[in-house]
Design an enzyme around this catalytic site. Structure first.
Site: not given
Length: 305
Positions: A78, A241, A264
């Site tokens: 973030h 993200d 991720h």
């Protein structure tokens, strides 16, 4: 010349670690041109500096985690997203715990913090990574891809079969040539499911998670009392993200990013695949501002707006 950027002055905040539930002090400091974004665990003796690079990302199960010599800084995505959105190239990030504070679950608090410190140009050309050929990573039905594009745009599709998500839209596209990061992306909060939160807490995680820093869903509805900040906040947060995950490549990307159910881990694998193929990218600068992609022109930054 399109120049590198840092902040004008030191700025500090205190928040809660999403998984530890403990107080975390975060300090942002100006950094010289060419430094990049460097995280420092100031609670360790000696302190450990961890530059934000694709190769430094280790654990990606619940967040993007920077690791070096046994030291960790978790949930960096973030803050990295806010740095990308505001065009910050160089920054020291001091933290006294192994997590960046979750704040309200979006990038908005970090945008406010950076803007409060002031943003200044430096006497060196901003360097970009321009993607020159497609790079793609697949994992089952998940996909993350970069294509050549003279600008920066993202397209993301999620698949969460849940009533609250279904009615908000599962695909979102954004091109920063004509769209503001701060208005359209920064305020999108992270989200999770109540049963998953309970499972995480049983193993000592998500102790700091609450309705104040996440959208929480049960089997049928959203548990938060407040309204969604965007009609399609869920997928917008995935783009938030992704912007942060991609920014650990070290420079702004000139490319189009496409994702289907990515996370991720897949985003980091995509960066590693890009960097492993020297024919897939080039480092570029722009001596004439008007020759740069519109997304990065001064009138669209800080904040792509």
């Amino acid at each position: 010349m399109l120049k590198q950027r840092t902040i004008k002055s030191l700025v500090k905040t205190v928040g809660i670690g999403l998984h530890s539930g403990r107080k975390v002090t975060l300090t942002l400091r100006p950094a010289a041109a060419g430094t990049g974004i460097v995280f420092t665990r100031v609670d360790l003796d000696p302190a450990v500096e961890i530059p934000a690079t694709a190769s430094a990302i280790g654990d990606t199960r619940l967040a993007s985690v920077l690791q070096k010599d046994g030291a960790r800084v978790s949930t960096v995505e973030h803050l990295m997203s806010a740095c990308a959105g505001l065009g910050i190239d160089n920054l020291y990030v001091d933290v006294d715990a192994e997590e960046i504070p979750i704040m309200d679950g979006s990038a908005a608090s970090f945008v406010f913090l950076l803007q409060s410190a002031g943003i200044e140009e430096q006497g060196a050309a901003k360097r970009f990574i321009r993607v020159t050929k497609p790079v793609e990573i697949r994992e089952g039905d998940k996909l993350a891809r970069l294509d050549p594009y003279f600008g920066f745009k993202l397209s993301f599709t999620i698949e969460f079969r849940h009533p609250a998500v279904d009615k908000t839209g599962q695909t979102f596209e954004i091109d920063f040539a004509d769209t503001s990061y701060t208005r359209e992306i920064a305020r999108a909060r992270t989200f999770g499911f109540a049963h998953e939160v309970e499972m995480l807490r049983e193993v000592g995680l998500a102790r700091g998670g609450s309705l104040d820093n996440a959208i929480v869903l049960d089997e049928h509805r959203m548990l938060n009392n407040d309204e969604l900040r965007y009609g399609d906040e869920f997928v917008r947060h995935k783009i938030l993200d992704a912007i942060g995950d991609l920014y650990v490549v070290g420079h702004p990307l000139i490319a189009a990013y496409t994702a289907h159910k990515s996370g991720h881990g897949l985003n980091n694998a995509l960066l590693r695949a890009l960097l492993a193929d020297e024919t897939a990218y080039e480092i570029v600068t722009f001596d004439k501002i008007e020759e740069a992609p519109r997304a990065f022109l001064p009138q669209l930054q800080p904040a792509f707006s």
